[in-house]
Design an enzyme around this catalytic site. Sequence first.
Site, PDB file in Angstrom:
ATOM      1  N   GLY A 362       0.784  -1.226   0.000  1.00 22.36           N
ATOM      2  CA  GLY A 362       0.000   0.000   0.000  1.00 22.36           C
ATOM      3  C   GLY A 362       0.816   1.277   0.000  1.00 22.36           C
ATOM      4  O   GLY A 362       1.907   1.369  -0.569  1.00 22.36           O
ATOM      5  N   SER A 363       0.291   2.279   0.689  1.00 22.93           N
ATOM      6  CA  SER A 363       0.797   3.654   0.589  1.00 22.93           C
ATOM      7  C   SER A 363       2.175   3.855   1.184  1.00 22.93           C
ATOM      8  O   SER A 363       2.745   4.955   1.038  1.00 22.93           O
ATOM      9  CB  SER A 363      -0.194   4.615   1.254  1.00 22.93           C
ATOM     10  OG  SER A 363      -1.415   4.630   0.538  1.00 22.93           O
ATOM     11  N   THR A 364       2.719   2.882   1.896  1.00 21.70           N
ATOM     12  CA  THR A 364       4.102   3.026   2.355  1.00 21.70           C
ATOM     13  C   THR A 364       5.051   3.178   1.163  1.00 21.70           C
ATOM     14  O   THR A 364       6.144   3.734   1.323  1.00 21.70           O
ATOM     15  CB  THR A 364       4.522   1.805   3.206  1.00 21.70           C
ATOM     16  OG1 THR A 364       4.222   0.603   2.490  1.00 21.70           O
ATOM     17  CG2 THR A 364       3.772   1.788   4.529  1.00 21.70           C
TER      18      THR A 364
END
Length: 655
Positions: A362-364
């Site tokens: 995801g957004s990491t």
Amino acid sequence: MKLRVPSRPDDPTNDGKVEPVLRAGKSDPKPEPRPTPEKPKFSEEKRTVSAADAWTRRTRKRTAVVQPATPTPVRSRKAPVAPDGRRPSFCRESGQQDGIFRQAIETGRTRLLITGTVLTLAFAVVGLRLVDVTAIRAPAEPGAAKVAATTPTPKDRRAPITDRNGVLLATNLSTVSLIADPKFVQNPRETAYRLASVLPDLDPKKTEERLRRDSRFVPLKRTLTPQQQFQINKLGLPGIDFDRKQTRVYPHGRLFSHVIGHTDVDNNGIAGLELRFDRDLRDGADPLRLSLDVRVQHLLREELSTAIDRFSAVGGAGIITDVTNGEVVAMVSLPDFDPNNPGALNNDALINRATKGVYELGSTFKIFNTALGLETGTVTLSDGYDASEPIKIGRFRISDYHAKNRWLSVPEIFIYSSNIGSAKLAVDVGSQEQKRFFERMGFLTPIDLELPEVGNPQSPAVWRPVNTMTISFGHGLAVSPMHLVNGVAAMVNGGRLHRPTLLLSETQPQGQQIVSEKTSSAVRALMHLNAIEGTGGSGSNASVPGYVVGGKTGTAEKASAGRYKRKSLISSFVGVFPMHAPRYAIYIVLDEPKGTKETFGFATGGWVAAPVVAAVVKRMAPVLGISPTSDEAPEIRQHFAILPPQMNATLASLR
């Protein structure tokens, strides 16, 4: 006239007649002289003289003595004398027999004395041994067994494993196992229930089935305590015995199960570091010293386990690394297992989610996407993108979870986790540049770590524009949590990528320069800002007063059968502290968490993973001697100052 004493009957000169002897002065004729036998000539060989010849010679030397008419009987101690003066032959034989009889008595008496002495000594030895076994030594503990147990064979010898501070994590001990020989078990049912009375965790029915097997060796239970061994030995069960051997023991049980691994019954490493360094542990005498810290490992596992239970997740992983050299300080994967009891393993517990599991995180990934845009000069912190409308590409539609529906600066794209802005930034960077960057980061190959259980990342075979867009916000490229936390460490430590390691480093590694110090400083400022007010405010759940914490949330839908499952999430948060002088990176990921009333039904990374990072920082900072610092200090505020964005900026691709 007087009778002459006759010679022996076997005398050749005796004709059996009694010769008269004339008295002196009478006219009796003078007897003719007896011829003297000639002496035999001796040959050169020695003549053997018998007892009879010796007696004859003594008799012949006697001279004739005139006796009265009526001879007086003469008593002899050796043998009686006949009236005619001759000694009977049976008297001579009686004397010989008497000597032989006496000699036989003496011989028998000697033999009886020797036999009695030997038997007495034998009984004395047996008696002393019985006293030694029953009164002096412990039951069922023969001395030979003790000596054998304290001297392990080369096959059983194995070096210990310790943490960075010398705390013992794995070692060999002499242990006793319960075994049985069914051939000598008289009553399997009774034996099983009597054993269960001492060992409550032993199932009597299963034990009975084992005792009925057609085998001569049946293991029943490993690693008995001395008290259990003593109690079982008191039962006196036929066919039940003990097997003493060197056993690999893990004092902390489940705490390091996925890192250290375990061995089989023959002390062969079959998982984790036990497998990776199997030969070194067999040949070496010095302990294998790890970079892990048992104190940090304990608190990380405790906080991660609490979060999994709280949000009903199916599993999770946690990693803490030293960003300055790549050392892994703690690594936990749940569910785990007890390496002291490998027979109770299941497939789900065997998976090391920190290194073996690969996920779309995801957004990491926006940390790397932003760093790549800044490093290539595609954008600056003053630039921005229009995020008012979703992006449609083919049958795909890219939208924001926390949509602002307006123009967003680069810092806003980061802290509000805009998928639209990240995708447009990635397109400006370009697919080939993005692929080369992740290749240099090591995201397209298995992680280079001292564990055999590492996952193979899943990347697109053909890097199309749609892949470039989705990878920018963490979809379309699956890596392990260890990949991610090691990459984040390189983004904040000045731009150097270190090889992650589970071994304590003796020298400071140089690492590979991935991004510039300027880019790394900008990333630190963005991560600190995100921990204060990022992702709708949920990023602030990782903030810890007194410690400068920065981080980034990540939430991704799990892929299954070629499609994404909306309610199956991989929720994570990566944090770094102290952010102005980075030292440790912490990554927490939960597999399929469920929202609660306290999280308003949300199960995203900012709600379920960020609080775990905050709890870990609070506990580990004092343990590792990190002093608290005020976030409002002028030097810290200046370090993280970000210039206000230029609101008239446009897409770099349209310039």
